[in-house]
Design a protein around this motif. Structure first.
Motif, PDB file in Angstrom:
ATOM      1  N   VAL A 227       0.770  -1.323   0.171  1.00  0.00           N
ATOM      2  CA  VAL A 227      -0.056  -0.088  -0.060  1.00  0.00           C
ATOM      3  C   VAL A 227       0.757   1.271   0.032  1.00  0.00           C
ATOM      4  CG1 VAL A 227      -1.637   1.149   1.338  1.00  0.00           C
ATOM      5  CG2 VAL A 227      -1.902  -1.202   1.154  1.00  0.00           C
ATOM      6  N   ALA A 228       2.108   1.341   0.914  1.00  0.00           N
ATOM      7  CA  ALA A 228       2.725   2.232   1.079  1.00  0.00           C
ATOM      8  C   ALA A 228       3.563   2.808  -0.454  1.00  0.00           C
ATOM      9  CB  ALA A 228       3.901   2.265   1.938  1.00  0.00           C
ATOM     10  N   LEU A 229       3.841   1.510  -1.155  1.00  0.00           N
ATOM     11  CA  LEU A 229       4.433   1.707  -2.405  1.00  0.00           C
ATOM     12  C   LEU A 229       3.532   2.377  -3.290  1.00  0.00           C
ATOM     13  CD1 LEU A 229       6.480  -1.034  -4.549  1.00  0.00           C
ATOM     14  CD2 LEU A 229       4.661   0.388  -5.546  1.00  0.00           C
ATOM     15  N   CYS A 230       2.109   1.944  -3.516  1.00  0.00           N
ATOM     16  CA  CYS A 230       1.449   2.705  -4.279  1.00  0.00           C
ATOM     17  C   CYS A 230       0.815   3.985  -3.877  1.00  0.00           C
ATOM     18  CB  CYS A 230      -0.118   1.683  -4.311  1.00  0.00           C
ATOM     19  SG  CYS A 230       0.302   0.074  -4.838  1.00  0.00           S
ATOM     20  N   GLU A 231       0.899   4.098  -2.625  1.00  0.00           N
ATOM     21  CA  GLU A 231       0.399   5.559  -2.152  1.00  0.00           C
ATOM     22  C   GLU A 231       1.689   6.525  -2.446  1.00  0.00           C
ATOM     23  OE1 GLU A 231      -0.374   7.590   2.151  1.00  0.00           O
ATOM     24  OE2 GLU A 231      -1.176   5.712   1.592  1.00  0.00           O
ATOM     25  N   GLY A 232       2.989   5.985  -2.216  1.00  0.00           N
ATOM     26  CA  GLY A 232       4.193   7.075  -2.542  1.00  0.00           C
ATOM     27  C   GLY A 232       3.964   7.200  -4.159  1.00  0.00           C
ATOM     28  N   ALA A 233       3.905   6.223  -4.841  1.00  0.00           N
ATOM     29  CA  ALA A 233       3.966   6.409  -6.417  1.00  0.00           C
ATOM     30  C   ALA A 233       3.026   7.345  -6.531  1.00  0.00           C
ATOM     31  CB  ALA A 233       3.648   5.034  -6.966  1.00  0.00           C
ATOM     32  N   ILE A 316      -9.346   7.928  -2.706  1.00  0.00           N
ATOM     33  CA  ILE A 316     -10.631   7.477  -2.014  1.00  0.00           C
ATOM     34  C   ILE A 316     -10.043   6.011  -1.983  1.00  0.00           C
ATOM     35  CG2 ILE A 316     -12.805   6.648  -2.502  1.00  0.00           C
ATOM     36  CD1 ILE A 316     -13.113   9.427  -4.066  1.00  0.00           C
ATOM     37  N   GLY A 317      -9.534   5.207  -2.651  1.00  0.00           N
ATOM     38  CA  GLY A 317      -9.284   3.771  -2.654  1.00  0.00           C
ATOM     39  C   GLY A 317      -8.200   3.495  -1.440  1.00  0.00           C
ATOM     40  N   LEU A 318      -7.181   4.432  -1.582  1.00  0.00           N
ATOM     41  CA  LEU A 318      -5.895   4.023  -0.574  1.00  0.00           C
ATOM     42  C   LEU A 318      -6.244   4.428   0.723  1.00  0.00           C
ATOM     43  CD1 LEU A 318      -2.707   4.656  -3.264  1.00  0.00           C
ATOM     44  CD2 LEU A 318      -3.960   2.492  -2.271  1.00  0.00           C
ATOM     45  N   ALA A 319      -7.309   5.312   1.040  1.00  0.00           N
ATOM     46  CA  ALA A 319      -7.554   5.887   2.272  1.00  0.00           C
ATOM     47  C   ALA A 319      -7.651   4.894   3.286  1.00  0.00           C
ATOM     48  CB  ALA A 319      -8.852   6.883   2.136  1.00  0.00           C
ATOM     49  N   VAL A 320      -8.491   3.992   3.208  1.00  0.00           N
ATOM     50  CA  VAL A 320      -8.972   3.378   4.304  1.00  0.00           C
ATOM     51  C   VAL A 320      -7.858   1.965   4.734  1.00  0.00           C
ATOM     52  CG1 VAL A 320     -11.130   3.649   4.030  1.00  0.00           C
ATOM     53  CG2 VAL A 320     -10.296   1.581   3.166  1.00  0.00           C
ATOM     54  N   ALA A 321      -6.895   1.499   3.800  1.00  0.00           N
ATOM     55  CA  ALA A 321      -6.149   0.432   3.698  1.00  0.00           C
ATOM     56  C   ALA A 321      -5.257   0.590   4.945  1.00  0.00           C
ATOM     57  CB  ALA A 321      -5.417   0.008   2.510  1.00  0.00           C
ATOM     58  N   ILE A 322      -4.351   1.646   5.123  1.00  0.00           N
ATOM     59  CA  ILE A 322      -3.335   1.337   5.947  1.00  0.00           C
ATOM     60  C   ILE A 322      -3.979   1.454   7.617  1.00  0.00           C
ATOM     61  CG2 ILE A 322      -1.549   2.873   7.083  1.00  0.00           C
ATOM     62  CD1 ILE A 322      -0.446   1.355   4.957  1.00  0.00           C
ATOM     63  N   PRO A 323      -5.023   2.423   7.836  1.00  0.00           N
ATOM     64  CA  PRO A 323      -5.600   2.091   9.194  1.00  0.00           C
ATOM     65  C   PRO A 323      -6.281   0.765   9.445  1.00  0.00           C
ATOM     66  CG  PRO A 323      -6.226   4.211   8.030  1.00  0.00           C
ATOM     67  CD  PRO A 323      -5.671   3.346   6.660  1.00  0.00           C
ATOM     68  N   ILE A 324      -6.798   0.225   8.474  1.00  0.00           N
ATOM     69  CA  ILE A 324      -7.416  -1.234   8.704  1.00  0.00           C
ATOM     70  C   ILE A 324      -6.367  -2.258   8.620  1.00  0.00           C
ATOM     71  CG2 ILE A 324      -8.733  -3.105   7.577  1.00  0.00           C
ATOM     72  CD1 ILE A 324     -10.295  -1.108   6.465  1.00  0.00           C
ATOM     73  N   ILE A 325      -5.088  -2.261   8.138  1.00  0.00           N
ATOM     74  CA  ILE A 325      -4.039  -3.077   8.215  1.00  0.00           C
ATOM     75  C   ILE A 325      -3.520  -2.909   9.362  1.00  0.00           C
ATOM     76  CG2 ILE A 325      -1.985  -3.825   7.520  1.00  0.00           C
ATOM     77  CD1 ILE A 325      -2.674  -3.161   4.634  1.00  0.00           C
ATOM     78  N   SER A 326      -3.350  -1.634   9.924  1.00  0.00           N
ATOM     79  CA  SER A 326      -2.719  -1.388  11.473  1.00  0.00           C
ATOM     80  C   SER A 326      -3.635  -2.022  12.325  1.00  0.00           C
ATOM     81  CB  SER A 326      -2.612   0.168  11.425  1.00  0.00           C
ATOM     82  OG  SER A 326      -1.661   0.747  10.583  1.00  0.00           O
ATOM     83  N   SER A 327      -4.970  -2.051  12.336  1.00  0.00           N
ATOM     84  CA  SER A 327      -5.866  -2.344  13.169  1.00  0.00           C
ATOM     85  C   SER A 327      -5.755  -3.721  13.347  1.00  0.00           C
ATOM     86  CB  SER A 327      -7.020  -1.700  12.837  1.00  0.00           C
ATOM     87  OG  SER A 327      -8.323  -2.352  13.771  1.00  0.00           O
ATOM     88  N   ALA A 328      -5.761  -4.390  12.149  1.00  0.00           N
ATOM     89  CA  ALA A 328      -5.568  -5.979  12.224  1.00  0.00           C
ATOM     90  C   ALA A 328      -4.383  -6.368  12.863  1.00  0.00           C
ATOM     91  CB  ALA A 328      -5.441  -6.457  10.785  1.00  0.00           C
TER      92      ALA A 328
END
Length: 409
Positions: A227-233, A316-328
């Motif tokens: 996710v970080a790779l996609c977000e940074g790109a 919009i698509g990348l918004a929730v991924a990191i919070p959800i992964i951190s929560s998991a």
């Protein structure tokens, strides 16, 4: 748990949520102020582009070092104690960096900044997971949204400071003072992490460099890195794409990052509600589909405005991924939340570090449009392994003895 006598449990958890929101806001304001001033800082410190790159890299190295230190500290200090110290120290790095006399001292300053910031990052996310446990509902998306709002406030404040012709040092001193006030008001209301050990078992086992590297942490860390790779790109190269491939003027191309971050922050404001409704796994998969659609819109339609729309869709698509992964990560561990998040963050930050560089190499080899299209590969991998985020859906797993925050909270 830090609580006042006679405070209703629901109100207490709400206070704790507000307190950790203040820490996320503080960090966002600091980074928004910092990044908006980096071009002027380069000039005032007399750094060339290569030196500036190394100085900024030193911060990332510091963060990676902090991930290892956080694992060891977590065996002796809970996240509340770490936050209360680091949140008071970190803001003063802004005026300190403005006073650095050259590249070497600036690099050492950024390295130390990275260590302090990394410790704070692990601890504030651990606090967010603990609030989720006690509230029995997702809150990390809203916390990351507060961070985004802080970043926008920081960058907006920088615009005003520049227009008012404030010096770099004066601006940073004012920002630091504001951040310390936020930290002082938030720190006492933070909560103490629940420990699974009994008082008779307080002597915890030693934490080695291999401790905490469970299969789940490695898988989730890999997803976080992707996710970080996609977000940074997208965030780093979106403006370049609009300029080079769509012929956008400089003022329009600069809207690429703005469209991305506003869309991302706005989505995070409703991300917890979406998380509760659809569950972590389904939401991550739909989010990757939205990101992929945004990439395709930007690449396939030869229009500046469709390019901007595609970048916003990716936000919009990348918004929730990191919070959800951190929560998991936090909810998936049975013992030390801070240690699990520290191990996960090592891989996530490796993705943050490598993402723009990998994308730059792909853009050089295949062209920037093709490089953007290739992001569909990591997006597909994230969707395929989305089941690993199931622990983030905490409603059923929470203890019935813990308070529930009402939907109006």
């Amino acid at each position: 748990m830090s609580s006042g006598v006679g405070i209703h449990p629901v109100k207490e958890v709400r206070r704790q949520r507000i307190a950790i929101s203040g820490i996320f806001l503080m960090v966002g304001i600091m980074l928004g102020s910092w990044f908006a001033r980096v071009p002027q800082l380069r000039i005032e410190l007399g750094l060339n582009f290569a030196e500036l790159g190394l100085v900024l890299l030193a911060q990332t190295v510091g963060v990676l070092i902090a991930m290892q230190l956080a694992g060891h500290l977590s065996n002796h200090l809970d996240s509340r104690a770490v936050i209360r110290v680091t949140s008071l120290v970190l803001p003063w790095f802004l005026p300190l960096m403005a006073a650095m006399p050259g590249a070497i001292t600036a690099g050492l300053g950024m390295l130390t900044w990275g260590v302090i910031a990394g410790l704070l990052d692990v601890s504030m996310n651990a606090q967010g997971v603990e609030v989720e446990r006690r509230a029995r509902r997702p809150v990390l998306n809203s916390l990351h949204a507060v961070w985004g709002i802080g970043a926008l406030l920081g960058s907006g404040g920088t615009v005003l400071a520049v227009r008012a012709e404030w010096s770099l040092s004066s601006h940073f001193w004012v920002v630091s003072a504001v951040l310390v006030v936020i930290a002082l008001s938030s720190g006492p209301r933070l909560l103490t992490e629940a420990r699974t050990s009994s008082p008779a078992e307080e002597k915890a086992p030693k934490v080695g460099f291999l401790t905490g590297w469970t299969r789940a942490v490695i898988v989730l860390g890999g997803l976080g890195a992707a996710v970080a790779l996609c977000e940074g790109a997208v965030s780093s190269w979106g403006g370049v794409f609009l300029s080079e491939q769509r012929g956008a003027a400089a003022n329009i191309a600069s809207l690429g990052y703005f469209a991305f971050i506003v869309a991302q922050t706005g989505t995070r404001l409703v991300g917890d509600r979406l998380h509760r409704r659809f569950g972590a796994v389904a939401l991550v998969r739909w989010s990757m589909a939205m990101t992929g659609a945004g990439v395709l819109v930007a690449v396939a339609v030869p229009s500046v405005w469709f390019g901007l729309a595609g970048l916003a869709m990716a936000g919009i698509g990348l918004a929730v991924a990191i919070p959800i992964i951190s929560s998991a990560v936090g909810h998936g561990t049975k013992s030390n939340t801070s240690l699990a998040i520290a191990r996960y963050s090592t891989l996530h930050n490796a993705g943050v570090l490598a993402g723009p560089a990998i994308f730059g190499w792909l853009a050089q080899e295949f062209g920037i449009s093709a490089a953007l299209a290739l992001l569909l590969v990591p997006l597909g991998v994230i969707a395929a392994f989305a089941a690993a985020t199931a622990p983030a859906s905490v409603r059923a797993a929470a203890s019935t003895t813990e308070p529930v925050i009402s939907r109006a909270a």
